[in-house]
Design an enzyme around this catalytic site. Sequence first.
Site, mmCIF file in Angstrom:
data_model
loop_
_atom_site.group_PDB
_atom_site.id
_atom_site.type_symbol
_atom_site.label_atom_id
_atom_site.label_comp_id
_atom_site.label_asym_id
_atom_site.label_seq_id
_atom_site.Cartn_x
_atom_site.Cartn_y
_atom_site.Cartn_z
ATOM 1 N N PRO A 313 -5.106 -2.608 -0.418
ATOM 2 C CA PRO A 313 -3.997 -1.957 0.305
ATOM 3 C C PRO A 313 -3.256 -0.880 -0.483
ATOM 4 C CG PRO A 313 -3.344 -4.148 -0.425
ATOM 5 C CD PRO A 313 -4.797 -4.008 -0.755
ATOM 6 N N GLY A 316 -3.652 1.825 -6.501
ATOM 7 C CA GLY A 316 -3.976 1.079 -7.708
ATOM 8 C C GLY A 316 -2.912 0.065 -8.012
ATOM 9 N N MET A 317 -3.276 -0.888 -8.852
ATOM 10 C CA MET A 317 -2.317 -1.912 -9.283
ATOM 11 C C MET A 317 -2.565 -2.161 -10.763
ATOM 12 S SD MET A 317 0.164 -3.903 -8.562
ATOM 13 C CE MET A 317 0.930 -4.790 -9.905
ATOM 14 N N HIS A 346 1.475 2.505 -16.712
ATOM 15 C CA HIS A 346 2.221 1.249 -16.519
ATOM 16 C C HIS A 346 2.045 0.299 -17.703
ATOM 17 C CE1 HIS A 346 4.178 1.272 -12.638
ATOM 18 N NE2 HIS A 346 3.083 1.586 -11.973
ATOM 19 N N GLU A 365 8.330 2.484 -11.713
ATOM 20 C CA GLU A 365 7.561 3.530 -11.037
ATOM 21 C C GLU A 365 8.017 4.951 -11.395
ATOM 22 O OE1 GLU A 365 4.864 2.775 -9.848
ATOM 23 O OE2 GLU A 365 5.035 0.637 -9.412
ATOM 24 N N TYR A 428 9.447 6.511 -7.216
ATOM 25 C CA TYR A 428 8.405 7.267 -7.918
ATOM 26 C C TYR A 428 8.872 8.681 -8.269
ATOM 27 C CZ TYR A 428 5.051 3.679 -6.453
ATOM 28 O OH TYR A 428 4.377 2.504 -6.287
ATOM 29 N N ARG A 602 -6.223 1.351 2.663
ATOM 30 C CA ARG A 602 -5.149 1.756 1.755
ATOM 31 C C ARG A 602 -3.963 2.224 2.597
ATOM 32 N NH1 ARG A 602 -5.406 6.697 -2.626
ATOM 33 N NH2 ARG A 602 -3.249 6.478 -3.347
ATOM 34 N N LYS A 604 -1.127 3.673 2.178
ATOM 35 C CA LYS A 604 -0.561 5.021 2.069
ATOM 36 C C LYS A 604 -1.374 6.029 2.892
ATOM 37 C CE LYS A 604 -0.467 8.726 -1.060
ATOM 38 N NZ LYS A 604 -1.115 9.248 -2.256
HETATM 39 N N1 BES Z 1 2.619 -1.006 -8.935
HETATM 40 C C1 BES Z 1 2.263 -0.075 -7.936
HETATM 41 C C2 BES Z 1 1.892 -0.695 -6.620
HETATM 42 C C3 BES Z 1 2.993 -1.507 -5.992
HETATM 43 C C4 BES Z 1 4.318 -1.121 -6.077
HETATM 44 C C5 BES Z 1 2.676 -2.651 -5.311
HETATM 45 C C6 BES Z 1 5.315 -1.899 -5.485
HETATM 46 C C7 BES Z 1 3.654 -3.421 -4.714
HETATM 47 C C8 BES Z 1 4.986 -3.053 -4.809
HETATM 48 C C9 BES Z 1 1.141 0.833 -8.406
HETATM 49 O O1 BES Z 1 1.217 1.164 -9.753
HETATM 50 C C10 BES Z 1 1.303 2.119 -7.682
HETATM 51 O O2 BES Z 1 2.325 2.723 -7.850
HETATM 52 N N2 BES Z 1 0.322 2.515 -6.909
HETATM 53 C C11 BES Z 1 0.351 3.780 -6.219
HETATM 54 C C12 BES Z 1 -0.298 4.784 -7.122
HETATM 55 C C13 BES Z 1 0.067 6.193 -6.903
HETATM 56 C C14 BES Z 1 1.528 6.457 -6.943
HETATM 57 C C15 BES Z 1 -0.618 7.057 -7.952
HETATM 58 C C16 BES Z 1 -0.417 3.612 -4.935
HETATM 59 O O3 BES Z 1 -0.992 2.545 -4.740
HETATM 60 O O4 BES Z 1 -0.435 4.510 -4.118
HETATM 61 ZN ZN ZN Z 2 2.952 2.408 -10.053
#
Ligand code: BES
Ligand code: ZN
Length: 647
Positions: A313, A316-317, A346, A365, A428, A602, A604
């Site tokens: 979903p 990345g994590m 991270h 973030e 972010y 995903r 987003k």
């Molecule tokens: N840690 C986050 C994903 C996340 C944030 C999951 C808050 C649950 C709650 C991960 O590092 C992230 O920011 N992923 C982004 C990456 C993008 C900003 C480059 C994503 O998944 O879109």
């Molecule tokens: Zn992140």
Amino acid sequence: MKNIFRLSTLALVIALAACSPAENAPSDVTEDTLNADTLNADILNIDTQNQIAPTAAIDVSKDYHSYANPDEVLVTHLNLDLSADFTVKKLIGSVQVTVKRQKENADELILDTRDLAILSVTSSGEDVPFDLKAADENLGAALHITLPKGAETVTINYETSPAASGAQWLTPAQTAGKKHPFLFTQAQAVHARSFIPLQDSPQVRVTYTATIRTPKELLAVMSASNDPDTERDGVYEFNMPQPIPSYLIALAIGDLQFKSMGERTGVYAEPSVLDSAAAEFEDTENMLIATENKYGPYSWDRYDLLILPPSFPFGGMENPRLSFITPTVIAGDKSLVSLIAHELAHSWSGNTVTNATWRDLWLNEGFTTYLTYRIMEMIYGEDRYNMEAVLGYQDLQADIESLEPADQILAIDLRGRNPDDVFSNIPYEKGALFLREIEQKIGRDNFDRFLLSYFERFSFKSITTDEFIAYLDETLLQQYADKLDKSRINAWIFEPGIPEGAPVPESDAFVKVDNSREQWLAGNTRANAIETKDWTVHQWLYFLNNMPERLDERQLAELDAAFSFTKSKNNEIAHSWLMIAVTNEYKPAYERLYSYLTSIGRNKLVKPLYRELSKTPDGKAFAKKAFEEAKPGYHPLTVSANEGYVE
Ligand code: BES
Ligand code: ZN
């Protein structure tokens, strides 16, 4: 008594309704709304007996998203023994938790759970009394365990639910290889509790060991030490010797192979994806070295990537030692690898210095997004840095236009809310822009030195926004009293919007894209006459993202004929184009739209499409059809984030 109670609750309702005067109070407040608000008040820790509505001051160090009591009894280590049963889609087994009493006579341990079946709790082989409380929709159910005197460990025998919010069980058909099932977990923010009973708060750090039992042909990997050469016998042992917050505990099981990319970096993926992933992400080792050189030693031993099936979903994590990565960024040209820089970053901001509560997510973030830009510049140069910063800034502007003021605040008040529902670009991009402003004011080298010392000072600690501000007070605000200003820092952190005079990222490479778009829109050039031979993916994204909202059928067909957007293999370009197609009901793109929505999970990438589709009856009917088909393959988070658009 009841009347007084009602009166005070009503006062509270009024106070919560943005302090509107009493005469504007909703006249139809029913028994139910009162009860709901009493419940809410409980979560908010508000005294409902107080006649004068309290201002509901926030306790900034309290984690409002956990029932755990680490101030009394702290969990320090977990020892997991779990079998993955793919036929019933359950993890079945036990966790032994090691505790440390923080108060001498503390005898109750409170853990978070969500949809777990607790079978028994034992200590030294003896049953221990426990009480699983009623579940809250956002927080799950508290598990109260009475600790035997002097006991340092208790073991909880439990099973997960097939619908666990933090795990996705995939059928072979939902994987790249189509032969074997797959399981992955996603704990952030509050989903670790759906696969392990634990103190699910980023303030609590634990070390862990694990034995994971799987069907023999599959490999298990975790956010811990992984041995790619381990014998594939269906029993895998893990050790995470460094204390981590619960949201970083992660497990995946599948038909996985490993390929090395460098001394400390490699990829785990299904066999058919392995080579393309290793090629796409071959700069990971260099990113790691460059980041260490600037921001201090990498604390986590190895840095590997795990490529998930497309239903993952998130992009990345940052699971420590093993970031989980969507396959949708394997574009063939490294154009989307900022995601890797982000998850790697991270390892410093987030995994080493951790947000203490979800209100402080921007510390994770925002710092990480700032570092991402810097890493991308170190590896790919200034042009790329500028382009990515402009695109990020535009995402931020879009959110500032659409989000409620309260949701534009970095230190966001999430009391009574589910962190999943408040996901946006604010922590972010606004966080990163704030840091970029400090960088510009005091100079890059000075700011880098500050970051280095910040990561060192709070290494393996969880910190609140307020502790960060206190640190700024002691450091930069003293050293650069002539350049920085406390009230401006407060405006960045506690007020909505972007403070006036904030940096505005710019990119030369986008100037010619703007010109081309304008000339084409004015009818001065045909699309196929635009000189696009050297355009990068970022320029294409900028070209599309800045189109006027309305384009006519002829214009869309002309663009598509010239640039084949509907067929784009780049998932970000396809996303931007499909957004335009939906807004303008450009039907030739709908077949692709349908396959996009049903093959990618995903959030987003799919959520904005569902949102846009839901605005017209035809669009909604189309969205509903796609959603129904895709739903069995979507992750629970993607389902809950989008089902509202198709109802
Ligand atoms: N840690 C986050 C994903 C996340 C944030 C999951 C808050 C649950 C709650 C991960 O590092 C992230 O920011 N992923 C982004 C990456 C993008 C900003 C480059 C994503 O998944 O879109
Ligand atoms: Zn992140």
